[in-house]
Each structure stands twice: as C-alpha cells, then as structure tokens.
Scaffold this motif. Structure first.
Motif, PDB file in Angstrom:
ATOM      1  N   GLY A   1       8.022  -3.537 -11.448  1.00 26.84           N
ATOM      2  CA  GLY A   1       8.085  -4.632 -10.496  1.00 26.84           C
ATOM      3  C   GLY A   1       7.061  -5.718 -10.749  1.00 26.84           C
ATOM      4  N   PRO A   2       6.970  -6.695  -9.820  1.00 23.67           N
ATOM      5  CA  PRO A   2       6.116  -7.868 -10.029  1.00 23.67           C
ATOM      6  C   PRO A   2       4.643  -7.638  -9.736  1.00 23.67           C
ATOM      7  CG  PRO A   2       7.227  -8.040  -7.920  1.00 23.67           C
ATOM      8  CD  PRO A   2       7.764  -6.794  -8.579  1.00 23.67           C
ATOM      9  N   VAL A   3       4.285  -6.452  -9.228  1.00 25.17           N
ATOM     10  CA  VAL A   3       2.900  -6.173  -8.854  1.00 25.17           C
ATOM     11  C   VAL A   3       2.367  -5.031  -9.714  1.00 25.17           C
ATOM     12  CG1 VAL A   3       1.332  -5.508  -7.004  1.00 25.17           C
ATOM     13  CG2 VAL A   3       3.322  -6.944  -6.488  1.00 25.17           C
ATOM     14  N   TRP A   4       1.209  -5.253 -10.311  1.00 23.37           N
ATOM     15  CA  TRP A   4       0.556  -4.244 -11.149  1.00 23.37           C
ATOM     16  C   TRP A   4      -0.512  -3.553 -10.302  1.00 23.37           C
ATOM     17  CZ3 TRP A   4       1.750  -3.148 -16.266  1.00 23.37           C
ATOM     18  CH2 TRP A   4       0.871  -2.301 -16.942  1.00 23.37           C
ATOM     19  N   PHE A   5      -0.432  -2.242 -10.223  1.00 24.40           N
ATOM     20  CA  PHE A   5      -1.374  -1.478  -9.405  1.00 24.40           C
ATOM     21  C   PHE A   5      -2.571  -1.018 -10.229  1.00 24.40           C
ATOM     22  CE2 PHE A   5       2.580  -0.120  -6.898  1.00 24.40           C
ATOM     23  CZ  PHE A   5       2.416  -1.137  -5.981  1.00 24.40           C
ATOM     24  N   LEU A   6      -3.754  -1.114  -9.617  1.00 26.49           N
ATOM     25  CA  LEU A   6      -4.966  -0.521 -10.164  1.00 26.49           C
ATOM     26  C   LEU A   6      -5.429   0.562  -9.201  1.00 26.49           C
ATOM     27  CD1 LEU A   6      -6.978  -3.699 -11.266  1.00 26.49           C
ATOM     28  CD2 LEU A   6      -5.503  -2.246 -12.694  1.00 26.49           C
ATOM     29  N   ALA A   7      -5.997   1.625  -9.740  1.00 26.43           N
ATOM     30  CA  ALA A   7      -6.393   2.769  -8.925  1.00 26.43           C
ATOM     31  C   ALA A   7      -7.843   2.682  -8.496  1.00 26.43           C
ATOM     32  CB  ALA A   7      -6.159   4.065  -9.696  1.00 26.43           C
ATOM     33  N   GLY A   8      -8.127   3.300  -7.350  1.00 21.48           N
ATOM     34  CA  GLY A   8      -9.497   3.557  -6.966  1.00 21.48           C
ATOM     35  C   GLY A   8      -9.931   4.874  -7.588  1.00 21.48           C
ATOM     36  N   THR A   9     -10.685   5.659  -6.855  1.00 22.37           N
ATOM     37  CA  THR A   9     -11.104   6.968  -7.352  1.00 22.37           C
ATOM     38  C   THR A   9     -10.901   8.008  -6.260  1.00 22.37           C
ATOM     39  OG1 THR A   9     -13.408   7.040  -6.591  1.00 22.37           O
ATOM     40  CG2 THR A   9     -12.943   5.763  -8.593  1.00 22.37           C
ATOM     41  N   SER A  10     -11.066   9.265  -6.632  1.00 22.89           N
ATOM     42  CA  SER A  10     -11.015  10.338  -5.638  1.00 22.89           C
ATOM     43  C   SER A  10     -12.345  10.489  -4.907  1.00 22.89           C
ATOM     44  CB  SER A  10     -10.650  11.662  -6.322  1.00 22.89           C
ATOM     45  OG  SER A  10     -11.602  11.974  -7.327  1.00 22.89           O
ATOM     46  N   GLY A  11     -13.332   9.683  -5.278  1.00 26.75           N
ATOM     47  CA  GLY A  11     -14.642   9.710  -4.641  1.00 26.75           C
ATOM     48  C   GLY A  11     -15.632  10.659  -5.284  1.00 26.75           C
ATOM     49  N   ASP A  12     -15.213  11.315  -6.373  1.00 25.39           N
ATOM     50  CA  ASP A  12     -16.084  12.303  -7.009  1.00 25.39           C
ATOM     51  C   ASP A  12     -17.099  11.687  -7.964  1.00 25.39           C
ATOM     52  OD1 ASP A  12     -14.782  14.353  -5.686  1.00 25.39           O
ATOM     53  OD2 ASP A  12     -13.290  14.583  -7.267  1.00 25.39           O
ATOM     54  N   ALA A  13     -16.802  10.497  -8.494  1.00 20.82           N
ATOM     55  CA  ALA A  13     -17.691   9.906  -9.489  1.00 20.82           C
ATOM     56  C   ALA A  13     -17.413   8.414  -9.603  1.00 20.82           C
ATOM     57  CB  ALA A  13     -17.500  10.574 -10.856  1.00 20.82           C
TER      58      ALA A  13
ATOM     59  N   ALA B   1       3.963   4.367 -15.201  1.00  8.48           N
ATOM     60  CA  ALA B   1       4.816   4.250 -14.002  1.00  8.48           C
ATOM     61  C   ALA B   1       4.742   2.888 -13.316  1.00  8.48           C
ATOM     62  CB  ALA B   1       4.482   5.362 -13.005  1.00  8.48           C
ATOM     63  N   GLN B   2       4.201   1.879 -13.983  1.00 12.90           N
ATOM     64  CA  GLN B   2       4.169   0.544 -13.392  1.00 12.90           C
ATOM     65  C   GLN B   2       5.575  -0.056 -13.405  1.00 12.90           C
ATOM     66  OE1 GLN B   2       1.519  -0.778 -11.988  1.00 12.90           O
ATOM     67  NE2 GLN B   2      -0.284   0.120 -12.945  1.00 12.90           N
TER      68      GLN B   2
ATOM     69  N   SER C   1       0.829  -1.203   0.000  1.00 13.07           N
ATOM     70  CA  SER C   1       0.000   0.000   0.000  1.00 13.07           C
ATOM     71  C   SER C   1       0.867   1.258   0.000  1.00 13.07           C
ATOM     72  CB  SER C   1      -0.951  -0.002   1.196  1.00 13.07           C
ATOM     73  OG  SER C   1      -0.267   0.183   2.428  1.00 13.07           O
ATOM     74  N   ALA C   2       2.007   1.222   0.691  1.00  8.46           N
ATOM     75  CA  ALA C   2       2.930   2.365   0.651  1.00  8.46           C
ATOM     76  C   ALA C   2       3.440   2.581  -0.761  1.00  8.46           C
ATOM     77  CB  ALA C   2       4.088   2.137   1.618  1.00  8.46           C
ATOM     78  N   ARG C   3       3.806   1.495  -1.436  1.00  9.42           N
ATOM     79  CA  ARG C   3       4.275   1.602  -2.827  1.00  9.42           C
ATOM     80  C   ARG C   3       3.149   2.087  -3.738  1.00  9.42           C
ATOM     81  NH1 ARG C   3       7.580  -4.175  -3.299  1.00  9.42           N
ATOM     82  NH2 ARG C   3       8.867  -3.875  -1.430  1.00  9.42           N
ATOM     83  N   TRP C   4       1.923   1.641  -3.441  1.00 14.55           N
ATOM     84  CA  TRP C   4       0.782   2.081  -4.248  1.00 14.55           C
ATOM     85  C   TRP C   4       0.616   3.590  -4.146  1.00 14.55           C
ATOM     86  CZ3 TRP C   4      -3.652   4.812  -3.842  1.00 14.55           C
ATOM     87  CH2 TRP C   4      -4.623   4.644  -4.829  1.00 14.55           C
ATOM     88  N   TRP C   5       0.666   4.144  -2.930  1.00 13.05           N
ATOM     89  CA  TRP C   5       0.515   5.591  -2.767  1.00 13.05           C
ATOM     90  C   TRP C   5       1.645   6.351  -3.451  1.00 13.05           C
ATOM     91  CZ3 TRP C   5      -3.848   7.765  -1.675  1.00 13.05           C
ATOM     92  CH2 TRP C   5      -4.780   7.124  -0.851  1.00 13.05           C
ATOM     93  N   GLN C   6       2.858   5.806  -3.395  1.00  7.88           N
ATOM     94  CA  GLN C   6       3.968   6.446  -4.094  1.00  7.88           C
ATOM     95  C   GLN C   6       3.739   6.418  -5.601  1.00  7.88           C
ATOM     96  OE1 GLN C   6       7.047   4.049  -2.316  1.00  7.88           O
ATOM     97  NE2 GLN C   6       7.591   5.628  -0.830  1.00  7.88           N
ATOM     98  N   TRP C   7       3.231   5.290  -6.100  1.00  9.14           N
ATOM     99  CA  TRP C   7       2.888   5.191  -7.518  1.00  9.14           C
ATOM    100  C   TRP C   7       1.795   6.186  -7.886  1.00  9.14           C
ATOM    101  CZ3 TRP C   7      -2.039   3.204  -9.032  1.00  9.14           C
ATOM    102  CH2 TRP C   7      -2.216   3.071 -10.415  1.00  9.14           C
ATOM    103  N   ALA C   8       0.770   6.284  -7.024  1.00  5.76           N
ATOM    104  CA  ALA C   8      -0.339   7.197  -7.308  1.00  5.76           C
ATOM    105  C   ALA C   8       0.092   8.658  -7.264  1.00  5.76           C
ATOM    106  CB  ALA C   8      -1.476   6.966  -6.317  1.00  5.76           C
ATOM    107  N   SER C   9       1.204   8.940  -6.585  1.00  6.95           N
ATOM    108  CA  SER C   9       1.690  10.309  -6.456  1.00  6.95           C
ATOM    109  C   SER C   9       2.744  10.672  -7.487  1.00  6.95           C
ATOM    110  CB  SER C   9       2.261  10.525  -5.050  1.00  6.95           C
ATOM    111  OG  SER C   9       1.279  10.322  -4.060  1.00  6.95           O
ATOM    112  N   VAL C  10       3.029   9.759  -8.412  1.00  8.42           N
ATOM    113  CA  VAL C  10       4.014  10.049  -9.458  1.00  8.42           C
ATOM    114  C   VAL C  10       3.567  11.241 -10.293  1.00  8.42           C
ATOM    115  CG1 VAL C  10       5.006   9.180 -11.609  1.00  8.42           C
ATOM    116  CG2 VAL C  10       5.036   7.755  -9.571  1.00  8.42           C
ATOM    117  N   ALA C  11       2.285  11.270 -10.630  1.00  9.70           N
ATOM    118  CA  ALA C  11       1.738  12.390 -11.400  1.00  9.70           C
ATOM    119  C   ALA C  11       1.289  13.491 -10.440  1.00  9.70           C
ATOM    120  CB  ALA C  11       0.571  11.928 -12.252  1.00  9.70           C
TER     121      ALA C  11
END
Length: 225
Positions: free
Chosen positions: A70-82, A67-68, A39-49
């Motif tokens: 390593g051996p794990v592919w990340f999928l994003a959630g949403t900001s909660g707006d839609a 920005a993917q 999850s820490a790596r996910w947040w760092q990935w999500a903060s690349v942009a």
C-alpha cells in the motif's frame, strides 16, 4: 580515478541535501485512513510474523521491507527490551508511519471481549505518558502528545498472520498510542529518533514502565533501485 571521485562526491552531496521530512498534522489521512485506522493496519503488519520474529524484534532493520504493502510504509518500534539502531530503504513516494509509543489489547482468538473493554485496557498506560521526544532529520517534533490516536472500533489482530491455526477466526483488538505520519520524504537520507516512556504508578500493570528508544536511518530511493 578523478571521474570516480567526482561521482562519489556528487552522490554524497545528493544524500546530504535531502529535504527534511514533513510531519503531517493529527487528523491527516492517507487513502481515507487516519492515524487510528493506520495504527490498526500497523499492528496487523507487526503480527504477520510469529512472536520473536516480528518487526519490533528486528535489531538492525534487515527485515524492514517484509510484508509492506500500500501507500504507507511502516516502521517498527521495539518490544522495550533494548535500544536499537536500524537502517532501512524506503521506496520514493511512500508515506511513512511509525509509533512513538503504543499499546494493543486483544482477546484470544474465537473469544468475545467487548470492544470498549479492550479500548479501555489499551488506554491505561497511554494516560501516563511521561516523556516523548521525536526528532526528524535533527528537528524536534513539538508537543508529541498531540499525536495520540485511539481505536474507534475493534479490528482483527491477526487478519494478515499466515501462521495462525484457525484462519478466519476473528480476534478483536484495540490500539491506543502516539503515532507519527510523514508525508512522502524526499529522495536521499533521513534520520528518525524516538525516546518515550510510560510511568504508570499502578503496580503490576503490564507495560506500565515501557520504554521506547530507537533510531532509524532511512534511504529514500526510487522503487526500481
């Protein structure tokens, strides 16, 4: 024409026969990393942009490969707006990791906020999870609450962000939330559906009523395709 129709029919059949993706149990690790570390790596990935262009702001999945690594592919959630529906091609052999619903708390760059303070702040809304329904290939994941993962130590929120003005300045962050880790899915088409929300009764708590409503269609393909 007959040959073309045969090839088309064979391709559709191979997509339809993809084996259901396997949800790994809480505590499972990939390359030594459990869900809290991922999850820490996910947040760092999500903060690349920069804000507004981050993975969870992508309405279609067009940028899911950005920005993917390593051996794990990340999928994003949403900001909660839609609510969003995304499509994404995932290389065969990758684990898949995504949030059901989650929060990150971080201190301003260069300012020290105690890690325990950040961890407590990230936990607040996750103590008030109201609903969490996850379907993987049409099958509901039982008891999604058991997939909660929390930071054990703080991480740098912007370690991978190239746009920051002061590279190398540590910005402590902590994560808390509910996360799914899939074993590498079989080749073919898979579907992921997430419906979740917080219901924090305290007035004015940021994200206290956050809603996650997103769907993915992922096509698992050989990396050379």
């Amino acid at each position: 024409m007959r040959r073309w129709l045969f090839v088309l029919a064979f391709t559709c059949a191979s997509v339809a026969l993809a084996r259901p993706a396997q949800v790994l149990a809480p505590g499972e690790r990939v390359g030594g990393a459990d869900a809290a570390a991922l999850s820490a790596r996910w947040w760092q990935w999500a903060s690349v942009a920069p804000p507004g262009a981050r993975a969870y702001d992508d309405p279609t999945g067009e940028h899911c490969a950005d920005a993917q690594q390593g051996p794990v592919w990340f999928l994003a959630g949403t900001s909660g707006d839609a609510a969003v529906e995304r499509r994404c091609s995932v290389p065969y052999g990758k684990h898949v990791f995504f949030p059901i619903i989650a929060m990150m708390q971080h201190s301003p760059r260069g300012r020290h906020v105690p890690c325990d303070t950040l961890r407590d702040a990230a936990a607040v809304n996750n103590d008030y999870l109201q609903h969490a329904i996850v379907k993987i290939d049409g099958v509901i994941v039982p008891d999604a609450r058991r997939f909660r993962a929390r930071s054990t130590a703080c991480f740098d929120a912007y370690e991978r962000a190239p746009y920051v003005d002061e590279p190398g300045v540590f910005a402590p962050a902590a994560s808390d939330g509910y996360w799914i880790l899939l074993a590498p899915p079989s080749r073919g088409r898979h579907h992921i559906s997430v419906r979740a929300n917080y219901a924090n009764p305290a007035a004015g708590v940021a994200g206290g009523g956050l809603v996650q409503y997103f769907d993915y269609t992922i096509d698992v393909v050989d990396p050379s395709i």
